[in-house]
Design an enzyme around this catalytic site. Structure first.
Site, PDB file in Angstrom:
ATOM      1  N   LYS A 142       0.835  -1.203   0.000  1.00  0.00           N
ATOM      2  CA  LYS A 142       0.000   0.000   0.000  1.00  0.00           C
ATOM      3  C   LYS A 142       0.867   1.248   0.000  1.00  0.00           C
ATOM      4  CE  LYS A 142      -3.924  -2.368   2.124  1.00  0.00           C
ATOM      5  NZ  LYS A 142      -4.545  -2.831   3.383  1.00  0.00           N
TER       6      LYS A 142
ATOM      7  N   GLN B 180      -4.798  -1.415   9.544  1.00  0.00           N
ATOM      8  CA  GLN B 180      -4.713  -2.756   8.964  1.00  0.00           C
ATOM      9  C   GLN B 180      -5.351  -3.782   9.908  1.00  0.00           C
ATOM     10  OE1 GLN B 180      -3.296  -3.520   5.833  1.00  0.00           O
ATOM     11  NE2 GLN B 180      -4.221  -5.522   6.219  1.00  0.00           N
TER      12      GLN B 180
ATOM     13  N   ASP C  94     -11.368   3.030   4.038  1.00  0.00           N
ATOM     14  CA  ASP C  94     -11.807   1.624   3.980  1.00  0.00           C
ATOM     15  C   ASP C  94     -13.334   1.515   3.929  1.00  0.00           C
ATOM     16  OD1 ASP C  94      -9.876  -0.322   3.735  1.00  0.00           O
ATOM     17  OD2 ASP C  94      -9.455  -0.448   5.885  1.00  0.00           O
TER      18      ASP C  94
END
Lengths: 297, 297
Positions: free
Chosen positions: A54, A98, A121
């Site tokens: 990422k 994460q 997200d």
């Protein structure tokens, strides 16, 4: 009949290029690059690999990448304090914590602490709620949005098509169903308690499989010409002893004889997730600065 | 075969009685009755009737009922100011702004201004999001929750059943689908763009019709033994000239020969909505006071 293979890798590269092309315009207007902060707790090897990918993809798109790494022993309060600092940091447009988090930390509490405007997200209840009520100002989870982009690339207008989503997770299945409903599909959500799953799948023009069970969906379950999006990434034993390989939730070789188009694993949905994350960060940056979101991303 | 008629009126009365029975316990613990505030803008006759019914039902359950009436000419800011005062009022547990609002007022902005903890209609994005992600601390819209109660009363465990929801409104269809999914039904959401709706309906064990089209669902569409919940309330011309009557979205007489059980119109879902509103207010009151929610409501 041979099925078309939906090249998620190529489409993800195109999306990343479109995002990168839009960054200079943002930077000129805002006086800074869009910024994405990724928070990792602990040393899970798979998570470390994801976070590194990422970060690389973020800088490759011309964006600012911030990484915060906390030890596995970090307390929930320590993590929440990091989130609060990132919420307040004006150069941060997107915050990604994460998952999974260590068992002693309440994931829901951490997600709830993220500023919804920076929740790239799309997991915050405010964003889930906006998706549910059709308010397009929210952030949409990356994987289902990537699946939708592939579907629209392949099929164009989805209105009136019968779609089946297998799996009802908050991360993929449920938001995927909302997105397909917003495209005016007739949407069925199937899951582990569904009876006669093969019959449910057989009537679908669109099948999105997101259950995490290797090659569960068989070719004979699929309607002739269906478009199949395979979200599963399952590691199974390979042909040679000691080797493994990745397979999806759909029996790919078996499906090829039936369907109209299908995503491979790997190289289908997987590459889309990071590309959409960059896209969401760019969108969040524009919304936060009060700038119009560029067309075509 | 004769279908069972699901007596929503009787079940709603039982629910209202259970709520009323729990009010003294709350009042003893909190030092006050639960309070519901209803806000009405303008003089729409149907809305006035609803507001009056809600007020009567609230006081009949032993709760405090507040009514705020604003003229049709009230500005959005004036309405938002009323909402802010009610948010801050400690004796108010539930706030219901009667819809529809006059065209010059942005409904979404008004709903967004309500404290989600007092949003007993369950329309706020935070509550829609909690329902979507399975967080049970939110408020659930009254009509679909009432439908679910009737279904569970009739069928018990719904797990694995095929359910079809016809209609995708934010007020009924979409939250209904979420509730049925949480009960582990295989859920299909159908709507105006659905092809071959009769086929979709025919495979369902549970049918919830919420489209607002009089007697659209025919008996021949329904699977033998299905349980049908009819949310529609449509006024049509009656047998005598100048007279009207209420019918649902399902052709009731036609359906009776096919289904296992069905709600009538009127007397089915309708009475449940106010009963669930009182139930939501009682739940909100307990949550706001940090008191455990009574069992069985």
């Amino acid at each position: 009949m041979t099925a078309a293979i939906i090249d998620g890798k190529a489409f993800a590269e195109e999306l990343r290029a479109r995002v990168a092309d839009a960054v200079p315009g943002f930077a000129a207007a805002a006086g800074r690059a869009p910024g994405l902060a990724v928070v990792l707790v602990g040393e899970d090897p798979a998570s470390s690999v994801y976070v590194r990918s990422k970060g690389k993809a973020t800088t490759a798109a011309g964006m600012l990448s911030l990484e915060h790494r906390l030890p596995a022993s970090a307390t929930e309060n320590e993590l929440l304090e990091v989130v609060r600092l990132l919420n307040a940091d004006p150069q941060v447009d997107g915050i990604l914590v994460q998952l999974p988090l260590p068992a002693h930390i309440d994931e829901a509490a951490v997600i709830a602490a993220i500023d919804p405007a920076k929740d790239v997200d799309g997991f915050h209840v405010v964003n889930a709620g906006k998706l549910a009520v059709g308010d397009r100002s929210g952030m949409v989870p990356c994987t289902p949005l990537g699946c939708l982009m592939l579907l629209k690339e392949q099929r164009g207008d989805l209105s009136g098509l019968d779609a089946v989503v297998i799996g009802r997770s908050n991360i993929v299945g449920k938001p995927m169903a909302q997105l397909l409903l917003a495209e005016s599909c007739t949407v069925t959500i199937a899951h582990s308690r569904t009876r006669a799953l093969s019959d449910v799948v057989r009537r679908a023009d669109i099948v999105v499989a997101a259950v995490g069970r290797p090659e569960m969906v068989k070719g004979s379950w699929l309607r002739e010409g269906a478009v199949v999006i395979d979200v599963g990434i399952n590691r199974v034993a390979g042909a040679e002893p000691g080797k493994t390989r990745l397979v999806g939730d759909v029996d790919f070789a078996d499906a090829m004889g039936h369907v109209g188009a299908i995503t491979p694993v790997p190289g289908g949905v997987g590459p889309m997730t990071i590309a959409v994350l960059l896209r969401n960060t760019l969108v969040a940056a524009h919304l936060r600065q009060g700038l119009p979101v560029p067309e075509g991303i």
